[in-house]
Design a protein around this motif. Structure first.
Motif, PDB file in Angstrom:
ATOM      1  N   ARG A 498       0.809  -1.216   0.000  1.00 21.04           N
ATOM      2  CA  ARG A 498       0.000   0.000   0.000  1.00 21.04           C
ATOM      3  C   ARG A 498       0.847   1.273   0.000  1.00 21.04           C
ATOM      4  O   ARG A 498       0.306   2.380  -0.028  1.00 21.04           O
ATOM      5  N   ASP A 499       2.196   1.111   0.060  1.00 21.70           N
ATOM      6  CA  ASP A 499       3.078   2.280  -0.003  1.00 21.70           C
ATOM      7  C   ASP A 499       3.053   2.869  -1.410  1.00 21.70           C
ATOM      8  O   ASP A 499       2.599   2.237  -2.370  1.00 21.70           O
ATOM      9  N   LEU A 500       3.607   4.084  -1.526  1.00 17.84           N
ATOM     10  CA  LEU A 500       3.645   4.777  -2.816  1.00 17.84           C
ATOM     11  C   LEU A 500       5.044   4.650  -3.401  1.00 17.84           C
ATOM     12  O   LEU A 500       6.039   4.889  -2.706  1.00 17.84           O
ATOM     13  N   TRP A 501       5.110   4.282  -4.682  1.00 22.44           N
ATOM     14  CA  TRP A 501       6.380   4.024  -5.361  1.00 22.44           C
ATOM     15  C   TRP A 501       6.587   5.066  -6.458  1.00 22.44           C
ATOM     16  O   TRP A 501       5.653   5.400  -7.197  1.00 22.44           O
ATOM     17  N   LEU A 502       7.823   5.594  -6.590  1.00 25.35           N
ATOM     18  CA  LEU A 502       8.132   6.623  -7.590  1.00 25.35           C
ATOM     19  C   LEU A 502       9.400   6.261  -8.354  1.00 25.35           C
ATOM     20  O   LEU A 502      10.308   5.614  -7.803  1.00 25.35           O
ATOM     21  N   HIS A 503       9.451   6.727  -9.611  1.00 22.44           N
ATOM     22  CA  HIS A 503      10.641   6.507 -10.446  1.00 22.44           C
ATOM     23  C   HIS A 503      10.654   7.555 -11.553  1.00 22.44           C
ATOM     24  O   HIS A 503       9.620   7.872 -12.132  1.00 22.44           O
ATOM     25  N   ALA A 504      11.831   8.085 -11.854  1.00 19.54           N
ATOM     26  CA  ALA A 504      11.971   9.022 -12.975  1.00 19.54           C
ATOM     27  C   ALA A 504      11.533   8.328 -14.259  1.00 19.54           C
ATOM     28  O   ALA A 504      11.890   7.177 -14.510  1.00 19.54           O
ATOM     29  N   GLN A 505      10.776   9.042 -15.088  1.00 21.89           N
ATOM     30  CA  GLN A 505      10.142   8.430 -16.249  1.00 21.89           C
ATOM     31  C   GLN A 505      11.144   8.150 -17.375  1.00 21.89           C
ATOM     32  O   GLN A 505      11.862   9.040 -17.827  1.00 21.89           O
ATOM     33  N   LYS A 506      11.202   6.884 -17.798  1.00 23.97           N
ATOM     34  CA  LYS A 506      11.942   6.455 -18.991  1.00 23.97           C
ATOM     35  C   LYS A 506      13.444   6.711 -18.934  1.00 23.97           C
ATOM     36  O   LYS A 506      14.103   6.783 -19.965  1.00 23.97           O
ATOM     37  N   ILE A 507      14.007   6.889 -17.753  1.00 26.37           N
ATOM     38  CA  ILE A 507      15.459   7.013 -17.601  1.00 26.37           C
ATOM     39  C   ILE A 507      15.894   6.186 -16.398  1.00 26.37           C
ATOM     40  O   ILE A 507      15.073   5.812 -15.556  1.00 26.37           O
ATOM     41  N   HIS A 508      17.181   5.895 -16.326  1.00 24.04           N
ATOM     42  CA  HIS A 508      17.695   5.110 -15.202  1.00 24.04           C
ATOM     43  C   HIS A 508      17.710   5.969 -13.942  1.00 24.04           C
ATOM     44  O   HIS A 508      18.052   7.152 -13.984  1.00 24.04           O
ATOM     45  N   GLY A 509      17.361   5.338 -12.830  1.00 27.09           N
ATOM     46  CA  GLY A 509      17.353   6.076 -11.578  1.00 27.09           C
ATOM     47  C   GLY A 509      16.962   5.190 -10.413  1.00 27.09           C
ATOM     48  O   GLY A 509      16.710   3.986 -10.559  1.00 27.09           O
ATOM     49  N   SER A 510      16.921   5.779  -9.233  1.00 26.45           N
ATOM     50  CA  SER A 510      16.610   5.054  -8.000  1.00 26.45           C
ATOM     51  C   SER A 510      15.118   4.797  -7.866  1.00 26.45           C
ATOM     52  O   SER A 510      14.292   5.571  -8.347  1.00 26.45           O
ATOM     53  N   HIS A 511      14.789   3.699  -7.187  1.00 27.05           N
ATOM     54  CA  HIS A 511      13.414   3.466  -6.754  1.00 27.05           C
ATOM     55  C   HIS A 511      13.195   4.283  -5.482  1.00 27.05           C
ATOM     56  O   HIS A 511      14.036   4.279  -4.576  1.00 27.05           O
ATOM     57  N   VAL A 512      12.086   4.974  -5.406  1.00 24.99           N
ATOM     58  CA  VAL A 512      11.752   5.795  -4.236  1.00 24.99           C
ATOM     59  C   VAL A 512      10.413   5.309  -3.694  1.00 24.99           C
ATOM     60  O   VAL A 512       9.461   5.100  -4.451  1.00 24.99           O
ATOM     61  N   VAL A 513      10.353   5.115  -2.378  1.00 23.25           N
ATOM     62  CA  VAL A 513       9.128   4.624  -1.744  1.00 23.25           C
ATOM     63  C   VAL A 513       8.739   5.555  -0.601  1.00 23.25           C
ATOM     64  O   VAL A 513       9.568   5.880   0.255  1.00 23.25           O
ATOM     65  N   ILE A 514       7.485   6.005  -0.628  1.00 26.18           N
ATOM     66  CA  ILE A 514       6.918   6.756   0.500  1.00 26.18           C
ATOM     67  C   ILE A 514       6.184   5.747   1.379  1.00 26.18           C
ATOM     68  O   ILE A 514       5.228   5.097   0.939  1.00 26.18           O
ATOM     69  N   ALA A 515       6.639   5.585   2.615  1.00 29.52           N
ATOM     70  CA  ALA A 515       6.028   4.609   3.533  1.00 29.52           C
ATOM     71  C   ALA A 515       4.707   5.163   4.055  1.00 29.52           C
ATOM     72  O   ALA A 515       4.599   5.630   5.189  1.00 29.52           O
ATOM     73  N   SER A 516       3.709   5.091   3.204  1.00 24.25           N
ATOM     74  CA  SER A 516       2.405   5.669   3.557  1.00 24.25           C
ATOM     75  C   SER A 516       1.474   4.650   4.198  1.00 24.25           C
ATOM     76  O   SER A 516       0.555   5.015   4.929  1.00 24.25           O
ATOM     77  N   GLY A 517       1.683   3.355   3.907  1.00 23.70           N
ATOM     78  CA  GLY A 517       0.814   2.328   4.455  1.00 23.70           C
ATOM     79  C   GLY A 517      -0.638   2.496   4.032  1.00 23.70           C
ATOM     80  O   GLY A 517      -1.551   2.095   4.758  1.00 23.70           O
ATOM     81  N   GLY A 518      -0.866   3.094   2.881  1.00 26.03           N
ATOM     82  CA  GLY A 518      -2.227   3.302   2.403  1.00 26.03           C
ATOM     83  C   GLY A 518      -2.813   4.642   2.777  1.00 26.03           C
ATOM     84  O   GLY A 518      -3.900   5.011   2.310  1.00 26.03           O
ATOM     85  N   ARG A 519      -2.134   5.404   3.629  1.00 24.69           N
ATOM     86  CA  ARG A 519      -2.639   6.730   4.005  1.00 24.69           C
ATOM     87  C   ARG A 519      -2.495   7.690   2.827  1.00 24.69           C
ATOM     88  O   ARG A 519      -1.644   7.516   1.971  1.00 24.69           O
TER      89      ARG A 519
END
Length: 594
Positions: A498-519
């Motif tokens: 249920r966390d939120l996942w982010l990544h720069a579009q169409k380029i190499h980069g880090s995985h980023v996760v917001i520990a929201s737990g569904g909030r």
């Protein structure tokens, strides 16, 4: 700019007030040519950094925490034996020399009081750090200078230490006005800055140009122009005023920064020659000035050197993969005529009754085309008609099978290429030796590096670092992977669905996760996470970067995919600016969570 003798003298006076009387508590050697002395006493514990690296030789107090190798180098162990528990008695500098001698009151292995000297030489590519006993006999050094390297001076354990040979130049603090006028009269067509550099010891090119600028408003003015323009007295007075600063020791640390705030140079007085191109920024201390100027740049350069072997390996593998990919694509392009081969086989088979052995061309109607136009089919005259037909069918089947296998191989090669490009990005952003170790493990696991042989009975010690952690203003934790292995662990094992996942579009980069737990995540947190995703990606130097975000449950890893490679669906996109704010947040996050 290198640390010139005058700037080193200003630093010596500052350190003398700060660390004289302090004891050495720790000795660390985070790099081959860099030492950190942990000091205690006189109140707050301090750390003295001494670097003898070519291009970044310096000595100053620091607050940075360096990563140390698992096994201390031999030099580090010797310095610990000789200096731990020793008290700093004095800091001295030979006149107008780029040499600083730190004298220690120590105790020898038998328990008797003794003296030790730690001598720092800041001479560009000849920078060095030398430990001697009380009689100036060399015990150890960072860089050895042997006879075949320089005939005038040798630096080796067991030899007596000697100062660098004198340059036969004048001390700028002791010359008279008459000396200055004679210098100008003999300068001729040389630039004033060049004459100053050739005449006086302890000067850097920056200071020589600054004195010329103060005398005439130009840094490249010739001595003849000074005299012909009636500026000789002005030039002498400028030098005498500068001489007053030297005699009084009234130095002020200044950084020269560009329009982005990046430090480009430093000095012990305000520099005006750049006239708006660079801005002089006054610093609290010389240690702060040197830490700001060298700190980040020196660490980045050190990591580039440490990563050089891995970088070469990745570049070689990438070049080989791209070459293989080009050949495979060319071969695949060559299979596009396979239907023509099948058609020729069919037409030869249909005309067997008309053919004879030895024919080189079959002319027949092409019933595959409308109107059945005549077509000429080349034949092998050494083969029978049946053998010619079989040859066309065989070549058709080879081309048909090649399409299948070449398509698979091209997909694999493209996956390898994308993976190696992502590893290149990881190496550019690696900040510690552990980062490099984890990347090395990753390349070994994927087969791009040979696995090192282990001693019998010993298991390979693996490094698994935790991702970077940040705290948003509204209290959400944000996690950022630093390499492909971390990205996989973060997204596929650590993060909640249920966390939120982010990544720069169409380029190499880090995985980023917001520990929201569904909030529900607020806009400020989402923007901060997107900025981090943009900053830790190939788009770091772009103006704005599109960043995709979705729930972790919508992210999956295809079977057999390389580390860090995932697919995601049901995403939205936000535009983020990968500015330096992300770096500042990292420092805050490190203090909060490390």
């Amino acid at each position: 700019m290198s640390l010139d003798a005058i700037c080193l003298g200003a630093l010596r006076a500052e350190l003398e007030r700060e660390i004289t009387g302090m004891k050495v508590d720790k000795v660390q050697q985070p790099a081959k040519d860099r030492l950190v002395l942990g000091l205690r006493g006189n109140g707050k514990p301090r750390k003295l950094l001494i670097s003898a690296g070519s291009g970044n030789a310096r000595l100053h107090l620091t607050e940075e925490a360096d990563e140390n190798p698992a096994t201390p180098p031999m030099l580090c162990m010797l310095l610990r034996k000789q200096l731990v528990g020793a008290r700093i008695a004095a800091l001295t500098q030979p006149e107008t020399e780029r040499v600083l001698d730190i004298l220690f009151d120590a105790v020898d292995p038998m328990g008797f009081p003794c003296k030790r000297h730690l001598i720092f030489e800041s001479m560009g590519k000849y920078a060095n750090l030398i430990l001697t006993d009380g009689e100036m006999c060399i015990l150890a050094c960072v860089h050895r200078l042997e006879g075949n390297f320089t005939e005038s001076r040798m630096i080796l354990p067991g030899l007596l230490y000697r100062l660098p040979p004198p340059q036969n130049k004048s001390n700028p603090a002791k010359v008279s006005p008459d000396f200055l006028r004679e210098m100008l009269n003999g300068g001729g067509e040389k630039e004033l800055s060049t004459v100053l550099m050739e005449t006086f010891s302890g000067f850097s090119p920056l200071i020589c140009r600054e004195l010329a600028f103060r005398a005439s408003g130009r840094t490249d003015i010739r001595v003849s122009e000074i005299i012909d323009g009636g500026l000789a007295n002005t030039a002498v007075n400028v030098f005498l005023e500068f001489q007053r600063v030297l005699r009084s020791g009234d130095y002020t640390p200044y950084l020269l920064t560009d329009s982005t705030g990046a430090p480009k140079d430093f000095s012990f007085l305000r520099i005006g020659q750049y006239e708006g191109q660079l801005t002089p920024v006054k610093c609290v201390s010389f240690s702060e000035m040197l830490e700001t100027f060298y700190g980040k740049r020196a660490r980045a350069e050190e990591m580039r050197q440490r990563a050089s072997t891995l970088t070469r390996t990745v570049k070689t593998a990438l070049k080989r993969t791209e070459k293989k990919l080009a050949i495979q694509r060319s071969d695949l392009l060559g299979t596009q005529n396979r239907e023509l081969l099948r058609k020729r086989g069919d037409l030869v088979t249909a005309n067997l009754y008309r053919m004879e052995k030895g024919m080189s061309v079959l002319k027949t109607e092409d019933y595959y085309e409308e109107g059945s136009p005549e077509i000429s089919i080349p034949l092998d005259p050494l083969k029978t008609p049946q053998q010619n037909a079989a040859h066309f069918y065989k070549e058709y089947n080879k081309a048909k099978n090649a399409v299948k296998y070449l398509t698979e191989q091209i997909q694999t090669a493209e996956s390898d290429r994308e993976y190696l490009l992502s590893v290149q990005e990881e190496l550019e952003q690696a900040e510690t030796e552990k980062d490099l170790t984890e990347i090395r493990q990753e390349l070994t696991d994927t087969g791009f590096l040979r696995r090192p042989q282990q001693s019998s009975g010993k298991k390979e010690k693996r490094v698994e670092q935790k991702p970077m952690r940040f705290l948003s203003p509204s209290g959400f934790e944000i996690y950022v992977g630093k390499n492909n292995a971390q990205n996989d662990r973060l997204t596929l094992k650590t993060a909640s669905r249920r966390d939120l996942w982010l990544h720069a579009q169409k380029i190499h980069g880090s995985h980023v996760v917001i520990a929201s737990g569904g909030r529900e995540v607020d806009e400020e947190t989402l923007q901060m996470a997107a900025s981090l995703a943009a900053y830790y990606s190939q788009g770091r130097n772009a103006g704005r970067v599109p960043v995709d975000y979705t729930a972790v449950k919508n992210v999956r890893k295809p079977s057999g995919a390389k580390p860090g490679m995932v697919l995601y669906t049901e995403y939205a996109t936000i535009s983020a600016r990968p500015d330096g704010g992300a770096e500042e947040k990292q420092e805050i996050g490190s203090r909060l969570f490390s």
